[in-house]
Design a protein around this motif. Structure first.
Motif, PDB file in Angstrom:
ATOM      1  N   LEU A 719      -7.633  -9.655  -2.424  1.00 33.32           N
ATOM      2  CA  LEU A 719      -6.532  -9.373  -1.506  1.00 33.32           C
ATOM      3  C   LEU A 719      -6.861  -8.236  -0.542  1.00 33.32           C
ATOM      4  O   LEU A 719      -6.122  -7.995   0.408  1.00 33.32           O
ATOM      5  N   ALA A 720      -7.964  -7.544  -0.793  1.00 26.99           N
ATOM      6  CA  ALA A 720      -8.418  -6.543   0.178  1.00 26.99           C
ATOM      7  C   ALA A 720      -8.676  -7.210   1.525  1.00 26.99           C
ATOM      8  O   ALA A 720      -8.507  -6.586   2.585  1.00 26.99           O
ATOM      9  N   MET A 721      -9.081  -8.497   1.475  1.00 19.23           N
ATOM     10  CA  MET A 721      -9.292  -9.251   2.709  1.00 19.23           C
ATOM     11  C   MET A 721      -7.999  -9.321   3.516  1.00 19.23           C
ATOM     12  O   MET A 721      -7.994  -9.109   4.735  1.00 19.23           O
ATOM     13  N   ALA A 722      -6.885  -9.608   2.829  1.00 14.47           N
ATOM     14  CA  ALA A 722      -5.602  -9.697   3.528  1.00 14.47           C
ATOM     15  C   ALA A 722      -5.193  -8.344   4.089  1.00 14.47           C
ATOM     16  O   ALA A 722      -4.625  -8.254   5.182  1.00 14.47           O
ATOM     17  N   VAL A 723      -5.489  -7.282   3.358  1.00 13.20           N
ATOM     18  CA  VAL A 723      -5.145  -5.933   3.838  1.00 13.20           C
ATOM     19  C   VAL A 723      -5.960  -5.578   5.082  1.00 13.20           C
ATOM     20  O   VAL A 723      -5.441  -4.993   6.037  1.00 13.20           O
ATOM     21  N   ILE A 724      -7.247  -5.953   5.078  1.00 19.78           N
ATOM     22  CA  ILE A 724      -8.095  -5.697   6.253  1.00 19.78           C
ATOM     23  C   ILE A 724      -7.542  -6.425   7.465  1.00 19.78           C
ATOM     24  O   ILE A 724      -7.470  -5.881   8.577  1.00 19.78           O
ATOM     25  N   VAL A 725      -7.139  -7.683   7.250  1.00 16.92           N
ATOM     26  CA  VAL A 725      -6.552  -8.456   8.354  1.00 16.92           C
ATOM     27  C   VAL A 725      -5.266  -7.788   8.822  1.00 16.92           C
ATOM     28  O   VAL A 725      -4.986  -7.725  10.018  1.00 16.92           O
ATOM     29  N   ALA A 726      -4.474  -7.252   7.861  1.00 19.39           N
ATOM     30  CA  ALA A 726      -3.228  -6.571   8.237  1.00 19.39           C
ATOM     31  C   ALA A 726      -3.519  -5.325   9.071  1.00 19.39           C
ATOM     32  O   ALA A 726      -2.798  -5.027  10.025  1.00 19.39           O
ATOM     33  N   VAL A 727      -4.574  -4.596   8.722  1.00 16.16           N
ATOM     34  CA  VAL A 727      -4.971  -3.412   9.506  1.00 16.16           C
ATOM     35  C   VAL A 727      -5.282  -3.820  10.932  1.00 16.16           C
ATOM     36  O   VAL A 727      -4.852  -3.163  11.900  1.00 16.16           O
ATOM     37  N   LEU A 728      -6.044  -4.905  11.090  1.00 12.20           N
ATOM     38  CA  LEU A 728      -6.357  -5.394  12.439  1.00 12.20           C
ATOM     39  C   LEU A 728      -5.086  -5.729  13.206  1.00 12.20           C
ATOM     40  O   LEU A 728      -4.987  -5.490  14.414  1.00 12.20           O
ATOM     41  N   GLY A 729      -4.112  -6.293  12.467  1.00 14.13           N
ATOM     42  CA  GLY A 729      -2.851  -6.638  13.129  1.00 14.13           C
ATOM     43  C   GLY A 729      -2.111  -5.422  13.642  1.00 14.13           C
ATOM     44  O   GLY A 729      -1.580  -5.418  14.758  1.00 14.13           O
ATOM     45  N   VAL A 730      -2.062  -4.367  12.823  1.00 12.95           N
ATOM     46  CA  VAL A 730      -1.385  -3.139  13.254  1.00 12.95           C
ATOM     47  C   VAL A 730      -2.102  -2.537  14.459  1.00 12.95           C
ATOM     48  O   VAL A 730      -1.471  -2.096  15.428  1.00 12.95           O
ATOM     49  N   ILE A 731      -3.434  -2.502  14.417  1.00 10.16           N
ATOM     50  CA  ILE A 731      -4.216  -1.975  15.542  1.00 10.16           C
ATOM     51  C   ILE A 731      -3.911  -2.771  16.809  1.00 10.16           C
ATOM     52  O   ILE A 731      -3.674  -2.210  17.890  1.00 10.16           O
ATOM     53  N   LEU A 812       2.142   2.138  -2.197  1.00 10.82           N
ATOM     54  CA  LEU A 812       2.869   2.686  -1.049  1.00 10.82           C
ATOM     55  C   LEU A 812       1.960   3.632  -0.272  1.00 10.82           C
ATOM     56  O   LEU A 812       1.981   3.653   0.972  1.00 10.82           O
ATOM     57  N   LEU A 813       1.166   4.403  -0.999  1.00 12.26           N
ATOM     58  CA  LEU A 813       0.203   5.290  -0.349  1.00 12.26           C
ATOM     59  C   LEU A 813      -0.831   4.474   0.433  1.00 12.26           C
ATOM     60  O   LEU A 813      -1.251   4.865   1.528  1.00 12.26           O
ATOM     61  N   LEU A 814      -1.217   3.313  -0.138  1.00 15.98           N
ATOM     62  CA  LEU A 814      -2.141   2.417   0.557  1.00 15.98           C
ATOM     63  C   LEU A 814      -1.543   1.936   1.875  1.00 15.98           C
ATOM     64  O   LEU A 814      -2.233   1.899   2.906  1.00 15.98           O
ATOM     65  N   ALA A 815      -0.248   1.581   1.839  1.00  7.74           N
ATOM     66  CA  ALA A 815       0.426   1.139   3.066  1.00  7.74           C
ATOM     67  C   ALA A 815       0.431   2.256   4.106  1.00  7.74           C
ATOM     68  O   ALA A 815       0.188   2.018   5.301  1.00  7.74           O
ATOM     69  N   ALA A 816       0.704   3.483   3.645  1.00 10.10           N
ATOM     70  CA  ALA A 816       0.704   4.627   4.573  1.00 10.10           C
ATOM     71  C   ALA A 816      -0.693   4.860   5.145  1.00 10.10           C
ATOM     72  O   ALA A 816      -0.850   5.136   6.339  1.00 10.10           O
ATOM     73  N   THR A 817      -1.709   4.723   4.302  1.00  6.00           N
ATOM     74  CA  THR A 817      -3.097   4.904   4.758  1.00  6.00           C
ATOM     75  C   THR A 817      -3.457   3.862   5.806  1.00  6.00           C
ATOM     76  O   THR A 817      -4.135   4.165   6.801  1.00  6.00           O
ATOM     77  N   VAL A 818      -3.016   2.613   5.570  1.00 11.16           N
ATOM     78  CA  VAL A 818      -3.239   1.558   6.552  1.00 11.16           C
ATOM     79  C   VAL A 818      -2.648   1.948   7.894  1.00 11.16           C
ATOM     80  O   VAL A 818      -3.275   1.800   8.949  1.00 11.16           O
ATOM     81  N   GLY A 819      -1.405   2.499   7.855  1.00 15.47           N
ATOM     82  CA  GLY A 819      -0.756   2.903   9.098  1.00 15.47           C
ATOM     83  C   GLY A 819      -1.492   4.024   9.815  1.00 15.47           C
ATOM     84  O   GLY A 819      -1.675   3.979  11.039  1.00 15.47           O
ATOM     85  N   VAL A 820      -1.963   5.001   9.060  1.00 11.86           N
ATOM     86  CA  VAL A 820      -2.690   6.135   9.668  1.00 11.86           C
ATOM     87  C   VAL A 820      -4.008   5.673  10.277  1.00 11.86           C
ATOM     88  O   VAL A 820      -4.349   6.021  11.419  1.00 11.86           O
ATOM     89  N   LEU A 821      -4.774   4.894   9.526  1.00 11.30           N
ATOM     90  CA  LEU A 821      -6.078   4.437  10.016  1.00 11.30           C
ATOM     91  C   LEU A 821      -5.928   3.505  11.218  1.00 11.30           C
ATOM     92  O   LEU A 821      -6.709   3.588  12.174  1.00 11.30           O
ATOM     93  N   ALA A 822      -4.931   2.624  11.147  1.00 10.23           N
ATOM     94  CA  ALA A 822      -4.754   1.663  12.234  1.00 10.23           C
ATOM     95  C   ALA A 822      -4.358   2.345  13.545  1.00 10.23           C
ATOM     96  O   ALA A 822      -4.597   1.801  14.631  1.00 10.23           O
ATOM     97  N   ALA A 823      -3.764   3.527  13.456  1.00  9.13           N
ATOM     98  CA  ALA A 823      -3.279   4.210  14.672  1.00  9.13           C
ATOM     99  C   ALA A 823      -4.342   5.063  15.356  1.00  9.13           C
ATOM    100  O   ALA A 823      -4.110   5.560  16.467  1.00  9.13           O
TER     101      ALA A 823
END
Length: 842
Positions: A719-731, A812-823
């Motif tokens: 599922l890390a694959m899905a998270v990576i795709v989600a990061v790309l989406g936020v970016i 939840l921390l992972l979700a926050a990290t995704v948001g920080v990195l994507a920005a």
């Protein structure tokens, strides 16, 4: 229009790259899965087919079905059957095959092959065509054995070395008389194969004078079908069944393909999740691209382009993006397939040699998935843009969604969500097997419903973060307003992360709850200090119990012995125990009567008692496997579980009716309780046997926990694959949002908001969107975990919902990290905008 579409694709290379990446990752996962499973399956099938080169027809005993009070038995293949098979006109030769579990210890005393792949057999005569010798001579007697060349290579054993071997309990120390090569699939997969001479193998495997199978080789000019017909005519009717070597190879290939299909389906599910998440990103990307080019599309309409041409222009862009992503994803997938195969080798799993298999089906699937997913995701935005009147588009009257469309969307979302919840709740009341399909349907309906409702949910949930955002001043307030400015875009971006976290949280909740239930079951139902069993799950020799009983410090032992019987015309398995001490070794709740086992008195688990309508004091007649009958009395009814259940009777009562008694496991109580010294004493008493496991209750729980941990780790990795795709989406979303708001950002800079403030605003916006998706995902995951646990744990009295607060905090921390990195990149880009140029932009 075609040239216009291509120009638009190439005009925004950064957005093109991120969109291609989102699709490519999903395609790479799909094609990599297909390449990997096809390669492994093909290698095993080719290896298995070679194993049947010396078999034209195989003869096996046909199991006799149970009838009335008679227990079904399997007739034996004797020497006479072997000679009959060899005498048929088309037979060139016939050899008897004997098989059984044989554990080989390496030079450090550890089991080779993991137990389930540790096999033994017989070497036929002075020269067996199945197993060509590379060194040494054929084995003779109990003191000699042959080992396969792969095992010899891995362990360093040579001809003349002494090895420790266990068949059904006792440890043997024969000498390696020779080494052979084999195409056996178990050996190719990392197992081991030991061969004894035929007479010794028959005695060791408890089959004196009989065979498991007779392999017949046809004479030159005789087909396998003709030889099979001759054998069917010559051998006893209804007691044997014959199969051609070709059919055996085909059956083996199907079995291998079937075993690989579960792995393939599991991997493809996660590939589908990645693609599903990617679909949101693609749709979101094309929605924003079309929105940014609305005036351009309106101008095309004004100069004569039709609605179809505008839609077709968007679809052409999607086709180009999808084709590029599909091709690159296919190439990456081939690399993933090769990498997974190498990874198996590095983890110690041996795979037969063979080429990397890239089938036309894999290529077609990769191209179809990449192109179709992209075009389907782009179709709705293109169609929506084509329906906007040119004049309205040029004056931006179209910008806001109508109240009617929002009401329709929210109504549909509410209906889907309600339907999903109702179906899931109904499924939790069903049986474990019948409730799985409704549970899956309900989950799909609820996820779709929540996705449709996400724009509506975004406002109150993001508003809840307002007190925290106010701490950051103007940047915080602007971030909150930007997050809810376009609810649909925020929803699509957050949904990508929501889906991944829903699955991760749901599996974590369910696994943690089941693990605790099993821990409670082990601690509450077993009083024994140790449970002794075979490493591969096979039965133990009765010698194990006899040795343990006489070991210093052991106060009580009870073997658990399984035996078929017929009761009321149905097949029931009896569990033989040591009736005198079984009450001291178990702690099972008794609902009726007393837990008393001895003579003709038995105890029965609640489910079996209800099935037969028994109560304490009921009598019934059992027909044993030897055909003899006996009247038994139910002394008590207990609550069974996954570890202990069934009809328990004393072994002294059962043993006279068994021709070859064996034990499933042995429970052991010691004077000193569990300790390293006590366990070492038991290991030594059993001859340091590599095939035997000695486990206390903690070991049993840890063994089960390892399987859950392995499953969860695989799930997290996939599922890390899905998270990576989600990061790309936020970016992607933030980058386009920054582009759309260039003029606004320029004005903010002009009135005094510095670059740090702009960066902070974009980062906080990204953080809010990601946390919004994280909260939704964790909430849905907890609900699904509870529902699935209710369904699977219905049979477990010790099941109870366990919420893994620490892990949910990590998610939840992972979700926050995704948001920080994507920005990072969009924030930097926004801060570097030239304010004067930005103010002049349209």
């Amino acid at each position: 229009m075609f040239r216009t579409a291509l120009r638009n694709v190439l005009a925004h290379k950064a957005r093109l790259l991120m969109t291609v990446l989102a699709v490519m990752l999903g395609v790479a996962f799909v094609s990599g899965t297909l390449v990997f499973t096809n390669t492994i399956s093909d290698a095993f099938q080719n290896s298995a087919a070679k194993g049947f080169d010396h078999v034209d027809v195989a003869v096996e005993a046909k199991h006799q079905k149970s009838k009335g009070d008679r227990v079904g038995r399997t007739p034996e293949l004797t020497r006479a059957t072997l000679e009959q098979s060899a005498r048929v006109p088309g037979a060139a030769s016939a050899l008897g095959v004997v098989r059984g579990f044989t554990a080989i210890a390496d030079k450090d005393g550890k089991l080779i092959g993991g137990g389930f792949q540790s096999e033994g057999g017989n070497y036929w005569g002075g020269k067996d065509p199945r197993y060509p010798l590379t060194d040494g001579t054929a084995p003779h007697g109990k003191g000699q054995v042959l080992i396969d060349s792969e095992t010899a290579r891995r362990t360093g054993y040579k001809v003349g070395d002494t090895v420790r071997i266990s068949v059904d309990g006792p440890v043997l120390t024969p000498t390696v008389s020779g080494i052979f090569t084999t195409d056996d699939g178990n050996v190719a997969a990392g197992g081991s194969l030991a061969l004894f001479d035929t007479t010794t193998a028959q005695k060791l495997f408890g089959k004196p004078g009989t065979y498991d199978e007779i392999d017949v080789k046809a004479k030159a000019g005789t087909s396998q079908t003709a030889l099979k017909a001759q054998l069917d005519e010559a051998l006893p009717k209804g007691k044997t069944e014959t199969t051609t070597g070709r059919q055996l190879a085909d059956d083996q290939a199907r079995a291998i393909s079937s075993s690989m299909s579960s792995m393939k389906q599991g991997l493809l599910v996660f590939a589908g999740i990645a693609l599903f998440v990617g679909t949101f990103i693609i749709a979101n990307t094309f929605t924003m691209l079309v929105a940014q080019r609305t005036r351009e599309l309106a101008l095309l309409r004004a100069v004569g382009a039709s609605r179809r041409q505008v839609t077709r222009s968007v679809l052409i862009e999607a086709f180009v993006v999808g084709a590029v992503a599909a091709v690159t994803g296919l190439v990456a997938g081939i690399g993933i397939g090769a990498g997974l195969r190498s990874l198996l080798g590095s983890l110690g799993a041996t795979v037969p040699d063979g080429p990397l298999v890239v089938t036309p089906g894999t290529v077609a699937t990769a191209l179809a998935v990449g192109i179709l997913v992209t075009m389907l995701a782009a179709w709705l935005p293109g169609r929506r843009a084509a329906k906007i009147p040119p004049v309205a588009a040029m004056s931006s009257v179209h910008a806001q969604a109508t109240t009617k469309s929002l009401v329709l969307r929210n109504t549909l979302g509410a209906l889907f969500s309600a339907a999903g919840i109702v179906v899931i709740l109904a499924a939790t009341k069903m049986d474990g097997d019948t409730g799985q399909a409704p549970m899956g349907l309900g989950a799909v309906l609820l996820i779709v419903g929540v996705f449709v409702l996400t724009p509506l949910l975004s406002r109150p949930l993001i508003a809840a973060a307002d007190p925290v955002l106010r701490v950051f001043g103007v940047s915080g307030r602007l971030a909150r307003q930007n997050s809810v400015r376009n609810p649909r875009r925020t929803a699509a971006t957050a949904s990508a992360l929501m889906i991944g976290l829903t699955l991760i949280t749901g599996m974590t909740v369910m696994a943690g709850s089941l693990q605790q239930a099993i821990d409670r079951m082990a601690s509450s139902s077993i009083r024994a200090d140790y449970v002794v069993s075979m490493a591969n799950g096979n039965d133990l020799s009765p010698d194990v119990d006899r040795k343990l009983r006489t070991t210093e410090g052991v106060t009580a032992t009870s073997p658990l012995r399984n035996a078929p019987s017929r009761i009321d015309g149905e097949t029931e398995f009896l569990t033989g125990v040591n009736g005198a001490v079984i009450g001291r070794l178990t702690d099972l709740k008794v609902d009726d009567g007393s837990f008393s086992v001895g003579g003709t008195r038995v105890v029965v688990d609640k489910d079996t008692a209800e099935h037969h309508h028994w109560t304490a004091g009921s009598g019934f007649t059992v027909s044993y496997e030897d055909g003899k009958k006996q009247k038994l009395t139910v002394a008590g009814i207990y609550e069974g579980n996954e570890m202990i259940r069934g009809i328990m009777l004393d072994n002294a009562t059962l043993a006279p009716h068994q021709s070859d008694p064996t034990d499933m496991q042995v429970m052991v109580k010691t004077a000193d309780g569990t300790s390293a010294a006590t366990k070492d004493r038991l290991v030594e008493a059993l001859g340091s046997n590599p095939a035997i496991k000695i486990q206390d209750k903690k070991d049993i729980s840890n063994t089960i926990a390892r399987s859950f941990t392995l499953l969860l780790n695989m799930l997290y990795g996939l599922l890390a694959m899905a998270v990576i795709v989600a990061v790309l989406g936020v970016i992607n979303t933030l980058a386009m949002s920054v582009f759309e708001r260039s003029q606004e950002i320029g004005m903010l800079r002009a009135i005094g908001l510095d670059r740090k403030g702009i960066k902070r605003m974009v980062r906080l916006e990204s953080l809010v969107i990601s946390l919004f998706g994280g909260v939704l995902g964790i909430g849905l995951g907890v609900f699904f975990g509870w529902a699935a646990g209710e369904l699977l744990g219905a049979r477990m009295a010790t099941y109870e919902l366990v919420l893994p607060w620490a892990r949910m905090g990590v998610f939840l921390l992972l979700a926050a990290t995704v948001g920080v990195l994507a920005a990072l990149w969009p924030a930097r880009r926004a801060a570097r905008l030239n304010m004067l140029q930005a103010i002049k932009s349209e």
